[in-house]
Design an enzyme around this catalytic site. Structure first.
Site, PDB file in Angstrom:
ATOM      1  CG  LEU A  10      44.454  41.201  44.058  1.00  0.00           C
ATOM      2  CD1 LEU A  10      44.764  40.572  42.706  1.00  0.00           C
ATOM      3  CD2 LEU A  10      45.018  40.363  45.197  1.00  0.00           C
ATOM      4  NE  ARG A  17      51.032  51.463  33.143  1.00  0.00           N
ATOM      5  CZ  ARG A  17      50.048  50.712  32.678  1.00  0.00           C
ATOM      6  NH1 ARG A  17      49.476  51.016  31.522  1.00  0.00           N
ATOM      7  NH2 ARG A  17      49.620  49.678  33.370  1.00  0.00           N
ATOM      8  N   GLY A  82      52.728  38.430  40.552  1.00  0.00           N
ATOM      9  CA  GLY A  82      51.519  38.160  39.783  1.00  0.00           C
ATOM     10  C   GLY A  82      50.273  38.109  40.653  1.00  0.00           C
TER      11      GLY A  82
HETATM   12  C1  UD1 Z   1      44.630  41.966  35.326  1.00  0.00           C
HETATM   13  C2  UD1 Z   1      44.131  40.654  34.741  1.00  0.00           C
HETATM   14  C3  UD1 Z   1      43.457  40.933  33.417  1.00  0.00           C
HETATM   15  C4  UD1 Z   1      42.328  41.920  33.593  1.00  0.00           C
HETATM   16  C5  UD1 Z   1      42.842  43.177  34.255  1.00  0.00           C
HETATM   17  C6  UD1 Z   1      41.691  44.117  34.605  1.00  0.00           C
HETATM   18  C7  UD1 Z   1      45.701  38.963  35.482  1.00  0.00           C
HETATM   19  C8  UD1 Z   1      46.822  38.096  35.077  1.00  0.00           C
HETATM   20  N1  UD1 Z   1      45.250  39.775  34.541  1.00  0.00           N
HETATM   21  O1  UD1 Z   1      45.615  42.452  34.429  1.00  0.00           O
HETATM   22  O2  UD1 Z   1      42.951  39.728  32.869  1.00  0.00           O
HETATM   23  O3  UD1 Z   1      41.753  42.234  32.344  1.00  0.00           O
HETATM   24  O4  UD1 Z   1      43.532  42.856  35.486  1.00  0.00           O
HETATM   25  O5  UD1 Z   1      42.163  45.346  35.050  1.00  0.00           O
HETATM   26  O6  UD1 Z   1      45.249  38.885  36.588  1.00  0.00           O
HETATM   27  N2  UD1 Z   1      48.741  43.032  42.035  1.00  0.00           N
HETATM   28  C9  UD1 Z   1      49.236  42.615  43.255  1.00  0.00           C
HETATM   29  N3  UD1 Z   1      50.302  41.761  43.268  1.00  0.00           N
HETATM   30  C10 UD1 Z   1      50.872  41.298  42.137  1.00  0.00           C
HETATM   31  C11 UD1 Z   1      50.341  41.717  40.892  1.00  0.00           C
HETATM   32  C12 UD1 Z   1      49.279  42.576  40.870  1.00  0.00           C
HETATM   33  O7  UD1 Z   1      48.751  43.019  44.306  1.00  0.00           O
HETATM   34  O8  UD1 Z   1      51.832  40.524  42.251  1.00  0.00           O
HETATM   35  C13 UD1 Z   1      47.617  43.963  42.027  1.00  0.00           C
HETATM   36  C14 UD1 Z   1      47.934  45.275  41.355  1.00  0.00           C
HETATM   37  O9  UD1 Z   1      48.429  46.203  42.309  1.00  0.00           O
HETATM   38  C15 UD1 Z   1      46.573  45.690  40.811  1.00  0.00           C
HETATM   39  C16 UD1 Z   1      45.901  44.348  40.508  1.00  0.00           C
HETATM   40  O10 UD1 Z   1      46.592  43.381  41.251  1.00  0.00           O
HETATM   41  O11 UD1 Z   1      45.791  46.371  41.765  1.00  0.00           O
HETATM   42  C17 UD1 Z   1      45.932  43.988  39.032  1.00  0.00           C
HETATM   43  O12 UD1 Z   1      47.276  43.822  38.639  1.00  0.00           O
HETATM   44  P1  UD1 Z   1      47.810  44.320  37.234  1.00  0.00           P
HETATM   45  O13 UD1 Z   1      49.226  43.979  37.090  1.00  0.00           O
HETATM   46  O14 UD1 Z   1      47.417  45.733  37.041  1.00  0.00           O
HETATM   47  O15 UD1 Z   1      46.951  43.388  36.287  1.00  0.00           O
HETATM   48  P2  UD1 Z   1      46.681  43.629  34.779  1.00  0.00           P
HETATM   49  O16 UD1 Z   1      47.926  43.371  34.014  1.00  0.00           O
HETATM   50  O17 UD1 Z   1      46.009  44.927  34.586  1.00  0.00           O
END
Ligand code: UD1
Ligand code: CA
Length: 479
Positions: A10, A17, A82
Protein backbone atom coordinates in the site's frame (compact mmCIF):
# COMPACT_ATOMS: atom_id res chain seq x y z
CA UNK A 1 -4.93 -24.98 -1.64
CA UNK A 2 -2.81 -22.96 -4.09
CA UNK A 3 0.89 -22.58 -3.31
CA UNK A 4 0.92 -19.23 -5.06
CA UNK A 5 2.29 -16.29 -3.11
CA UNK A 6 1.93 -12.61 -3.86
CA UNK A 7 2.33 -9.29 -2.12
CA UNK A 8 0.25 -6.12 -2.19
CA UNK A 9 2.08 -3.01 -1.01
CA UNK A 10 0.00 0.00 0.00
CA UNK A 11 1.61 3.22 -1.18
CA UNK A 12 -1.21 5.48 -2.30
CA UNK A 13 -1.06 8.00 0.54
CA UNK A 14 0.82 11.27 0.10
CA UNK A 15 2.17 11.37 3.64
CA UNK A 16 1.03 14.93 4.35
CA UNK A 17 3.05 15.18 7.56
CA UNK A 18 6.31 14.81 5.63
CA UNK A 19 5.59 18.34 4.27
CA UNK A 20 7.18 17.37 0.99
CA UNK A 21 6.48 17.57 -2.73
CA UNK A 22 7.87 14.04 -2.87
CA UNK A 23 5.53 11.22 -1.81
CA UNK A 24 6.47 9.73 1.55
CA UNK A 25 7.38 6.29 0.23
CA UNK A 26 10.10 7.81 -2.00
CA UNK A 27 12.02 9.38 0.86
CA UNK A 28 15.46 7.83 1.28
CA UNK A 29 16.67 5.63 4.08
CA UNK A 30 20.28 4.41 3.91
CA UNK A 31 20.50 3.53 0.24
CA UNK A 32 16.92 2.73 -0.68
CA UNK A 33 13.60 4.52 -0.65
CA UNK A 34 11.12 3.50 2.05
CA UNK A 35 9.23 1.65 -0.68
CA UNK A 36 12.46 0.08 -1.92
CA UNK A 37 13.08 -1.43 1.52
CA UNK A 38 9.53 -2.83 1.67
CA UNK A 39 9.88 -4.31 -1.82
CA UNK A 40 13.12 -5.91 -0.74
CA UNK A 41 11.60 -7.58 2.32
CA UNK A 42 8.55 -8.80 0.37
CA UNK A 43 10.87 -10.34 -2.20
CA UNK A 44 12.05 -12.66 0.59
CA UNK A 45 8.79 -14.66 0.53
CA UNK A 46 9.44 -15.66 -3.09
CA UNK A 47 6.35 -13.94 -4.47
CA UNK A 48 4.94 -14.78 -7.89
CA UNK A 49 3.75 -11.20 -8.22
CA UNK A 50 4.02 -7.97 -6.34
CA UNK A 51 1.41 -5.26 -6.73
CA UNK A 52 1.94 -1.72 -5.50
CA UNK A 53 -1.15 0.44 -4.92
CA UNK A 54 -0.29 3.98 -6.03
CA UNK A 55 -2.38 7.13 -5.77
CA UNK A 56 -0.90 10.41 -4.55
CA UNK A 57 2.00 11.48 -6.80
CA UNK A 58 1.44 8.22 -8.69
CA UNK A 59 3.61 9.38 -11.60
CA UNK A 60 6.65 9.76 -9.34
CA UNK A 61 6.09 6.42 -7.61
CA UNK A 62 5.49 4.62 -10.90
CA UNK A 63 8.61 6.14 -12.48
CA UNK A 64 10.65 5.03 -9.48
CA UNK A 65 9.27 1.50 -9.74
CA UNK A 66 9.92 1.28 -13.48
CA UNK A 67 13.53 2.21 -12.87
CA UNK A 68 14.29 0.09 -9.80
CA UNK A 69 11.74 -2.75 -9.72
CA UNK A 70 10.47 -3.29 -13.28
CA UNK A 71 8.93 -6.65 -12.34
CA UNK A 72 6.46 -4.96 -9.98
CA UNK A 73 2.87 -4.20 -11.09
CA UNK A 74 0.98 -1.07 -10.09
CA UNK A 75 -2.69 -0.41 -9.44
CA UNK A 76 -4.03 3.13 -9.32
CA UNK A 77 -6.25 4.13 -6.39
CA UNK A 78 -7.67 7.51 -7.42
CA UNK A 79 -9.03 8.40 -3.97
CA UNK A 80 -7.60 7.17 -0.66
CA UNK A 81 -10.77 5.71 0.82
CA UNK A 82 -8.99 3.44 3.28
CA UNK A 83 -6.63 0.47 3.49
CA UNK A 84 -9.51 -1.95 2.83
CA UNK A 85 -10.49 -0.02 -0.28
CA UNK A 86 -6.87 -0.05 -1.49
CA UNK A 87 -6.58 -3.84 -1.17
CA UNK A 88 -10.02 -4.34 -2.69
CA UNK A 89 -9.16 -2.47 -5.89
CA UNK A 90 -5.81 -4.28 -6.07
CA UNK A 91 -7.56 -7.64 -5.90
CA UNK A 92 -10.18 -6.54 -8.43
CA UNK A 93 -7.39 -5.82 -10.91
CA UNK A 94 -6.09 -9.42 -10.62
CA UNK A 95 -9.16 -11.66 -10.39
CA UNK A 96 -7.03 -14.74 -11.06
CA UNK A 97 -4.92 -14.28 -7.91
CA UNK A 98 -4.95 -17.23 -5.48
CA UNK A 99 -2.99 -18.59 -2.56
CA UNK A 100 -1.28 -16.42 0.04
CA UNK A 101 -1.45 -12.64 -0.26
CA UNK A 102 0.84 -10.59 1.95
CA UNK A 103 -0.27 -7.02 2.50
CA UNK A 104 2.41 -4.58 3.66
CA UNK A 105 2.63 -0.80 4.03
CA UNK A 106 5.02 1.18 1.86
CA UNK A 107 6.02 3.34 4.82
CA UNK A 108 7.22 0.55 7.16
CA UNK A 109 10.73 -0.17 5.84
CA UNK A 110 12.37 -2.04 8.72
CA UNK A 111 10.61 -5.39 8.45
CA UNK A 112 13.15 -8.19 8.08
CA UNK A 113 12.59 -10.73 5.29
CA UNK A 114 12.96 -13.50 7.91
CA UNK A 115 10.07 -12.09 9.92
CA UNK A 116 7.85 -11.87 6.86
CA UNK A 117 8.76 -15.47 6.05
CA UNK A 118 7.83 -16.53 9.58
CA UNK A 119 4.47 -14.77 9.17
CA UNK A 120 3.77 -16.50 5.85
CA UNK A 121 4.92 -19.93 7.04
CA UNK A 122 2.86 -19.73 10.24
CA UNK A 123 -0.15 -18.56 8.23
CA UNK A 124 0.12 -21.34 5.65
CA UNK A 125 0.82 -24.07 8.19
CA UNK A 126 -2.23 -23.08 10.26
CA UNK A 127 -4.38 -22.83 7.13
CA UNK A 128 -5.59 -19.41 8.31
CA UNK A 129 -7.84 -17.06 6.40
CA UNK A 130 -5.93 -14.12 7.89
CA UNK A 131 -2.80 -13.79 10.02
CA UNK A 132 -1.81 -10.37 11.33
CA UNK A 133 1.74 -9.39 12.27
CA UNK A 134 1.68 -7.66 15.63
CA UNK A 135 4.09 -6.11 18.12
CA UNK A 136 3.98 -5.36 21.82
CA UNK A 137 5.07 -1.76 22.25
CA UNK A 138 5.46 0.72 25.10
CA UNK A 139 3.54 3.47 23.35
CA UNK A 140 0.69 2.25 21.14
CA UNK A 141 -0.71 5.76 20.52
CA UNK A 142 -2.42 6.11 17.15
CA UNK A 143 -2.12 2.43 16.20
CA UNK A 144 -4.70 -0.31 15.89
CA UNK A 145 -5.03 -2.53 19.00
CA UNK A 146 -5.29 -6.32 18.84
CA UNK A 147 -8.20 -7.56 20.94
CA UNK A 148 -7.86 -11.16 22.16
CA UNK A 149 -10.19 -13.36 24.18
CA UNK A 150 -9.27 -14.82 27.58
CA UNK A 151 -7.65 -17.80 25.84
CA UNK A 152 -5.46 -15.46 23.83
CA UNK A 153 -7.23 -16.03 20.51
CA UNK A 154 -7.38 -12.98 18.25
CA UNK A 155 -10.87 -11.51 18.05
CA UNK A 156 -10.37 -8.32 16.06
CA UNK A 157 -8.44 -5.11 15.57
CA UNK A 158 -9.76 -1.81 16.84
CA UNK A 159 -8.34 1.48 15.59
CA UNK A 160 -7.08 3.93 18.21
CA UNK A 161 -9.80 6.49 17.43
CA UNK A 162 -12.55 3.87 17.65
CA UNK A 163 -11.27 2.22 20.85
CA UNK A 164 -12.77 2.41 24.34
CA UNK A 165 -10.69 2.91 27.51
CA UNK A 166 -10.04 -0.83 28.03
CA UNK A 167 -8.99 -1.27 24.41
CA UNK A 168 -6.71 1.80 24.55
CA UNK A 169 -4.83 0.11 27.40
CA UNK A 170 -3.85 -2.80 25.09
CA UNK A 171 -0.18 -2.67 24.12
CA UNK A 172 -0.27 -5.26 21.34
CA UNK A 173 -0.64 -3.33 18.08
CA UNK A 174 -1.39 -4.08 14.46
CA UNK A 175 1.78 -3.67 12.39
CA UNK A 176 -0.19 -3.12 9.19
CA UNK A 177 1.35 -6.25 7.66
CA UNK A 178 -0.72 -9.39 7.14
CA UNK A 179 -0.89 -12.72 5.34
CA UNK A 180 -4.29 -13.59 3.86
CA UNK A 181 -5.79 -16.39 1.87
CA UNK A 182 -6.74 -14.68 -1.40
CA UNK A 183 -10.22 -16.21 -1.68
CA UNK A 184 -11.13 -15.46 1.93
CA UNK A 185 -9.75 -11.93 1.64
CA UNK A 186 -11.78 -11.29 -1.49
CA UNK A 187 -14.93 -12.53 0.17
CA UNK A 188 -14.55 -10.59 3.44
CA UNK A 189 -13.51 -7.36 1.69
CA UNK A 190 -16.88 -7.47 -0.03
CA UNK A 191 -18.51 -7.08 3.39
CA UNK A 192 -16.55 -4.23 4.95
CA UNK A 193 -18.33 -0.98 5.68
CA UNK A 194 -17.23 2.57 6.43
CA UNK A 195 -18.90 2.56 9.86
CA UNK A 196 -15.96 3.99 11.78
CA UNK A 197 -14.69 7.32 13.00
CA UNK A 198 -12.80 8.06 9.76
CA UNK A 199 -15.56 6.83 7.42
CA UNK A 200 -12.96 4.69 5.61
CA UNK A 201 -12.89 1.07 4.49
CA UNK A 202 -10.62 -0.56 7.05
CA UNK A 203 -8.63 -3.60 5.95
CA UNK A 204 -8.39 -4.48 9.63
CA UNK A 205 -12.11 -5.32 9.68
CA UNK A 206 -11.34 -8.42 7.61
CA UNK A 207 -10.01 -10.11 10.78
CA UNK A 208 -13.30 -9.88 12.65
CA UNK A 209 -15.42 -10.64 9.55
CA UNK A 210 -13.41 -13.78 8.80
CA UNK A 211 -13.72 -14.98 12.39
CA UNK A 212 -17.46 -14.35 12.36
CA UNK A 213 -17.66 -16.40 9.15
CA UNK A 214 -16.07 -19.27 11.08
CA UNK A 215 -12.70 -19.01 9.35
CA UNK A 216 -9.46 -19.44 11.32
CA UNK A 217 -7.45 -16.26 11.98
CA UNK A 218 -4.23 -15.77 13.89
CA UNK A 219 -1.39 -13.45 14.82
CA UNK A 220 2.40 -13.56 14.76
CA UNK A 221 4.15 -11.31 17.28
CA UNK A 222 7.49 -9.82 16.18
CA UNK A 223 10.47 -10.40 18.46
CA UNK A 224 11.90 -6.98 17.72
CA UNK A 225 9.27 -4.20 17.82
CA UNK A 226 11.52 -1.81 15.84
CA UNK A 227 10.73 -3.93 12.77
CA UNK A 228 7.20 -2.58 12.54
CA UNK A 229 8.01 1.11 12.97
CA UNK A 230 6.35 3.24 10.31
CA UNK A 231 7.34 6.69 9.16
CA UNK A 232 4.90 9.60 9.22
CA UNK A 233 7.13 12.67 9.52
CA UNK A 234 10.80 13.55 9.13
CA UNK A 235 11.55 13.20 12.83
CA UNK A 236 10.35 9.60 12.65
CA UNK A 237 12.37 9.14 9.45
CA UNK A 238 15.50 10.17 11.35
CA UNK A 239 14.55 7.72 14.11
CA UNK A 240 14.17 4.88 11.60
CA UNK A 241 17.50 5.80 10.05
CA UNK A 242 19.25 5.37 13.41
CA UNK A 243 17.57 2.01 14.00
CA UNK A 244 18.62 0.78 10.57
CA UNK A 245 22.12 2.20 10.97
CA UNK A 246 22.58 0.31 14.24
CA UNK A 247 21.26 -2.86 12.65
CA UNK A 248 23.61 -2.60 9.64
CA UNK A 249 26.60 -1.64 11.79
CA UNK A 250 26.02 -4.49 14.25
CA UNK A 251 25.84 -6.98 11.38
CA UNK A 252 29.06 -5.61 9.88
CA UNK A 253 30.93 -5.75 13.18
CA UNK A 254 29.75 -9.32 13.72
CA UNK A 255 31.04 -10.16 10.25
CA UNK A 256 34.55 -8.90 11.11
CA UNK A 257 34.53 -5.20 10.20
CA UNK A 258 36.02 -2.77 12.74
CA UNK A 259 33.94 0.36 13.27
CA UNK A 260 35.75 2.71 15.62
CA UNK A 261 32.60 4.75 16.25
CA UNK A 262 29.37 3.07 15.10
CA UNK A 263 27.34 6.12 16.19
CA UNK A 264 28.95 8.31 13.52
CA UNK A 265 29.24 5.63 10.82
CA UNK A 266 26.45 5.61 8.22
CA UNK A 267 26.58 2.68 5.83
CA UNK A 268 23.82 2.13 3.28
CA UNK A 269 21.99 -1.20 3.24
CA UNK A 270 23.34 -1.63 -0.31
CA UNK A 271 27.07 -1.37 0.59
CA UNK A 272 29.45 -4.34 0.86
CA UNK A 273 32.30 -4.30 3.36
CA UNK A 274 34.70 -7.24 3.68
CA UNK A 275 36.06 -8.58 6.98
CA UNK A 276 39.11 -6.83 8.42
CA UNK A 277 38.23 -3.45 7.00
CA UNK A 278 38.82 -0.59 9.46
CA UNK A 279 36.36 2.28 9.37
CA UNK A 280 37.23 5.33 11.47
CA UNK A 281 34.72 7.85 12.90
CA UNK A 282 32.56 10.10 10.73
CA UNK A 283 32.26 8.08 7.53
CA UNK A 284 29.38 7.61 5.08
CA UNK A 285 29.46 4.69 2.64
CA UNK A 286 26.71 4.97 0.07
CA UNK A 287 25.06 3.25 -2.87
CA UNK A 288 26.96 0.54 -4.69
CA UNK A 289 30.16 1.04 -2.68
CA UNK A 290 32.24 -2.06 -1.95
CA UNK A 291 35.34 -2.14 0.26
CA UNK A 292 37.76 -5.05 0.15
CA UNK A 293 39.60 -6.61 3.06
CA UNK A 294 42.37 -4.76 4.89
CA UNK A 295 41.31 -1.35 3.61
CA UNK A 296 41.19 1.63 5.98
CA UNK A 297 38.52 4.29 5.52
CA UNK A 298 38.31 7.65 7.29
CA UNK A 299 38.04 9.48 9.49
CA UNK A 300 35.43 11.80 7.94
CA UNK A 301 35.22 10.19 4.51
CA UNK A 302 32.29 9.87 2.11
CA UNK A 303 32.36 7.08 -0.47
CA UNK A 304 29.54 6.93 -3.03
CA UNK A 305 29.27 4.11 -5.59
CA UNK A 306 32.99 3.48 -5.11
CA UNK A 307 35.12 0.34 -5.21
CA UNK A 308 38.02 0.23 -2.74
CA UNK A 309 40.59 -2.52 -3.22
CA UNK A 310 42.37 -4.72 -0.72
CA UNK A 311 44.62 -2.84 1.69
CA UNK A 312 43.86 0.59 0.23
CA UNK A 313 43.50 3.67 2.46
CA UNK A 314 41.12 6.60 1.99
CA UNK A 315 41.64 9.32 4.59
CA UNK A 316 39.38 12.40 5.12
CA UNK A 317 38.24 12.43 1.50
CA UNK A 318 35.19 12.74 -0.73
CA UNK A 319 34.97 10.00 -3.36
CA UNK A 320 32.22 9.58 -5.94
CA UNK A 321 31.92 6.77 -8.54
CA UNK A 322 35.62 5.97 -8.38
CA UNK A 323 37.80 2.88 -8.20
CA UNK A 324 40.64 2.84 -5.68
CA UNK A 325 42.99 -0.03 -6.50
CA UNK A 326 44.67 -2.48 -4.21
CA UNK A 327 47.02 -0.73 -1.77
CA UNK A 328 46.30 2.70 -3.26
CA UNK A 329 46.35 5.76 -0.99
CA UNK A 330 43.85 8.61 -1.11
CA UNK A 331 43.90 11.81 0.98
CA UNK A 332 43.86 13.42 3.36
CA UNK A 333 41.51 15.94 1.72
CA UNK A 334 41.30 14.43 -1.76
CA UNK A 335 38.29 14.72 -4.06
CA UNK A 336 37.87 11.83 -6.48
CA UNK A 337 35.09 12.57 -8.94
CA UNK A 338 33.27 10.15 -11.27
CA UNK A 339 35.37 7.77 -13.39
CA UNK A 340 38.56 8.27 -11.41
CA UNK A 341 40.39 4.94 -11.52
CA UNK A 342 43.45 4.44 -9.37
CA UNK A 343 45.48 1.33 -10.19
CA UNK A 344 47.35 -0.71 -7.60
CA UNK A 345 49.55 1.36 -5.30
CA UNK A 346 48.65 4.73 -6.84
CA UNK A 347 48.39 7.80 -4.65
CA UNK A 348 46.18 10.90 -4.80
CA UNK A 349 47.03 13.14 -1.86
CA UNK A 350 46.14 16.38 -0.12
CA UNK A 351 43.94 18.87 -1.97
CA UNK A 352 44.16 16.92 -5.22
CA UNK A 353 41.09 16.46 -7.43
CA UNK A 354 40.66 13.92 -10.19
CA UNK A 355 37.83 13.34 -12.67
CA UNK A 356 37.58 10.81 -15.51
CA UNK A 357 41.22 9.96 -14.97
CA UNK A 358 43.10 6.67 -15.04
CA UNK A 359 46.00 6.80 -12.64
CA UNK A 360 48.51 4.00 -13.36
CA UNK A 361 50.05 1.58 -10.89
CA UNK A 362 52.31 3.34 -8.42
CA UNK A 363 51.71 6.77 -10.00
CA UNK A 364 51.62 9.68 -7.55
CA UNK A 365 49.66 12.91 -7.42
CA UNK A 366 50.67 13.82 -3.89
CA UNK A 367 49.38 17.39 -3.49
CA UNK A 368 47.42 20.38 -4.81
CA UNK A 369 46.66 19.13 -8.32
CA UNK A 370 43.75 18.83 -10.70
CA UNK A 371 43.85 15.90 -13.12
CA UNK A 372 40.77 15.59 -15.35
CA UNK A 373 40.12 13.67 -18.60
CA UNK A 374 43.59 12.16 -18.45
CA UNK A 375 45.57 8.96 -18.48
CA UNK A 376 48.56 8.85 -16.14
CA UNK A 377 51.07 6.06 -16.78
CA UNK A 378 52.46 3.71 -14.18
CA UNK A 379 54.99 5.22 -11.75
CA UNK A 380 54.54 8.75 -13.12
CA UNK A 381 55.13 11.53 -10.60
CA UNK A 382 52.93 14.59 -10.78
CA UNK A 383 54.53 17.43 -8.81
CA UNK A 384 52.84 19.76 -6.40
CA UNK A 385 50.37 22.18 -7.98
CA UNK A 386 50.17 20.59 -11.42
CA UNK A 387 46.99 21.38 -13.34
CA UNK A 388 45.62 19.48 -16.30
CA UNK A 389 43.71 22.15 -18.25
CA UNK A 390 41.10 19.91 -19.85
CA UNK A 391 38.51 22.51 -20.83
CA UNK A 392 38.90 25.15 -23.54
CA UNK A 393 35.65 26.90 -22.74
CA UNK A 394 33.69 24.80 -25.25
CA UNK A 395 34.82 21.19 -24.98
CA UNK A 396 36.80 18.81 -22.79
CA UNK A 397 40.01 17.30 -24.19
CA UNK A 398 42.18 14.37 -23.21
CA UNK A 399 45.71 14.47 -21.79
CA UNK A 400 47.99 11.47 -22.03
CA UNK A 401 50.83 11.25 -19.52
CA UNK A 402 53.16 8.31 -20.17
CA UNK A 403 54.72 5.77 -17.89
CA UNK A 404 57.46 7.04 -15.57
CA UNK A 405 56.88 10.69 -16.53
CA UNK A 406 58.06 13.36 -14.10
CA UNK A 407 56.08 16.58 -14.09
CA UNK A 408 57.70 19.47 -12.22
CA UNK A 409 55.73 21.52 -9.73
CA UNK A 410 53.27 24.20 -10.80
CA UNK A 411 53.08 23.08 -14.41
CA UNK A 412 50.01 23.30 -16.56
CA UNK A 413 49.29 20.70 -19.26
CA UNK A 414 46.97 22.21 -21.85
CA UNK A 415 44.79 19.48 -23.39
CA UNK A 416 44.85 17.85 -25.84
CA UNK A 417 48.48 17.01 -25.23
CA UNK A 418 50.60 13.90 -24.88
CA UNK A 419 53.70 13.44 -22.71
CA UNK A 420 55.80 10.48 -23.90
CA UNK A 421 57.03 7.73 -21.59
CA UNK A 422 59.87 8.75 -19.31
CA UNK A 423 59.76 12.44 -20.26
CA UNK A 424 60.46 15.25 -17.79
CA UNK A 425 58.64 18.57 -17.59
CA UNK A 426 60.48 21.41 -15.89
CA UNK A 427 58.73 23.08 -12.95
CA UNK A 428 56.52 26.02 -13.87
CA UNK A 429 56.06 24.96 -17.50
CA UNK A 430 52.96 25.61 -19.59
CA UNK A 431 52.88 22.60 -21.93
CA UNK A 432 50.68 22.85 -25.01
CA UNK A 433 52.70 20.71 -27.42
CA UNK A 434 53.41 16.98 -27.29
CA UNK A 435 56.64 15.92 -25.58
CA UNK A 436 58.63 12.96 -26.99
CA UNK A 437 59.64 10.02 -24.74
CA UNK A 438 62.71 10.76 -22.67
CA UNK A 439 62.86 14.52 -23.51
CA UNK A 440 62.95 17.35 -21.02
CA UNK A 441 60.45 20.07 -21.89
CA UNK A 442 60.97 23.54 -20.44
CA UNK A 443 58.20 25.97 -21.25
CA UNK A 444 58.62 29.02 -19.06
CA UNK A 445 60.17 32.48 -19.42
CA UNK A 446 63.93 32.64 -18.91
CA UNK A 447 64.97 34.30 -15.63
CA UNK A 448 66.60 37.74 -15.71
CA UNK A 449 68.00 39.89 -12.84
CA UNK A 450 68.14 43.70 -12.48
CA UNK A 451 71.17 44.29 -10.27
CA UNK A 452 70.69 46.70 -7.35
CA UNK A 453 66.98 47.26 -8.11
CA UNK A 454 65.93 47.18 -4.42
CA UNK A 455 68.56 49.71 -3.28
CA UNK A 456 67.46 52.02 -6.13
CA UNK A 457 63.67 51.61 -5.98
CA UNK A 458 62.95 50.54 -2.38
CA UNK A 459 65.59 52.33 -0.28
CA UNK A 460 65.24 52.09 3.49
CA UNK A 461 62.78 49.17 3.44
CA UNK A 462 63.34 45.96 5.43
CA UNK A 463 64.21 44.35 2.12
CA UNK A 464 66.87 46.95 1.41
CA UNK A 465 68.35 46.58 4.91
CA UNK A 466 68.40 42.78 4.67
CA UNK A 467 70.04 42.94 1.26
CA UNK A 468 72.65 45.39 2.48
CA UNK A 469 73.52 43.14 5.41
CA UNK A 470 73.82 40.17 3.12
CA UNK A 471 76.04 42.10 0.73
CA UNK A 472 78.28 43.28 3.64
CA UNK A 473 77.52 46.97 3.12
CA UNK A 474 77.61 48.71 6.60
CA UNK A 475 75.70 51.74 5.32
CA UNK A 476 72.24 50.29 6.07
CA UNK A 477 73.12 48.61 9.38
CA UNK A 478 72.62 51.82 11.38
CA UNK A 479 76.32 51.99 12.55
C1 UD1 B 1 -2.97 1.33 9.70
C2 UD1 B 1 -3.87 0.31 10.37
C3 UD1 B 1 -3.53 0.25 11.84
C4 UD1 B 1 -2.07 -0.09 12.04
C5 UD1 B 1 -1.21 0.90 11.28
C6 UD1 B 1 0.26 0.47 11.32
C7 UD1 B 1 -5.96 0.37 9.15
C8 UD1 B 1 -7.37 0.82 9.18
N1 UD1 B 1 -5.24 0.71 10.20
O1 UD1 B 1 -3.30 2.59 10.27
O2 UD1 B 1 -4.34 -0.72 12.48
O3 UD1 B 1 -1.75 -0.07 13.41
O4 UD1 B 1 -1.61 0.96 9.90
O5 UD1 B 1 1.08 1.46 10.79
O6 UD1 B 1 -5.56 -0.28 8.23
N2 UD1 B 1 -3.06 3.62 2.09
C9 UD1 B 1 -3.44 3.48 0.77
N3 UD1 B 1 -4.72 3.81 0.42
C10 UD1 B 1 -5.63 4.24 1.31
C11 UD1 B 1 -5.24 4.35 2.67
C12 UD1 B 1 -3.96 4.04 3.03
O7 UD1 B 1 -2.64 3.10 -0.08
O8 UD1 B 1 -6.76 4.50 0.89
C13 UD1 B 1 -1.69 3.29 2.46
C14 UD1 B 1 -0.94 4.46 3.04
O9 UD1 B 1 -0.27 5.17 2.01
C15 UD1 B 1 0.05 3.77 3.98
C16 UD1 B 1 -0.73 2.53 4.44
O10 UD1 B 1 -1.75 2.33 3.49
O11 UD1 B 1 1.22 3.35 3.32
C17 UD1 B 1 -1.33 2.68 5.82
O12 UD1 B 1 -2.28 3.72 5.79
P1 UD1 B 1 -2.45 4.75 6.98
O13 UD1 B 1 -3.54 5.68 6.69
O14 UD1 B 1 -1.13 5.32 7.32
O15 UD1 B 1 -2.91 3.75 8.12
P2 UD1 B 1 -2.87 4.03 9.65
O16 UD1 B 1 -3.91 5.02 10.00
O17 UD1 B 1 -1.48 4.31 10.07
CA1 CA C 1 -5.34 6.49 8.16
Amino acid sequence: MSSERSAIILAAGLGTRMKSTKPKVLHELLGRTLLGHVLRSTKGIGPDRRIVVVGAAADQVTAHLEQHSPDVETVFQAEQLGTGHAVRIALESVPELEGTVVVACGDAPLLRPDTLNRLVETHEKAGNAATVLTAVVDDPTGLGRIVRDTDGAVLRNVEHRDADADELAIREINSGTYAFDAAALREQLGKITTANDQGEEYLTDVLELAREAGLPIGAVVVNDPTEVLACNDRAQLAGLRKVLRDRINTELMKSGVTLEDPDTTWIDATVKVAPDVLIRPGCQLKGATAVDTGAEIGPDTTLTDTIVGEGAAVVRSHVDQATVGEGAKVGPFAHLRPASKLAEGAKVGAFAETKNAEIGAGAKIPHLSYVGDATVGASANIGCGVIVANYDGLAKHHTDIGEGVFIGCDSVLIAPVSIGDGAYIAAGSAIGEDVAPGDLAVARARQSAKAGWVAAKRPGTVSDEAAKRALGDGRASGE
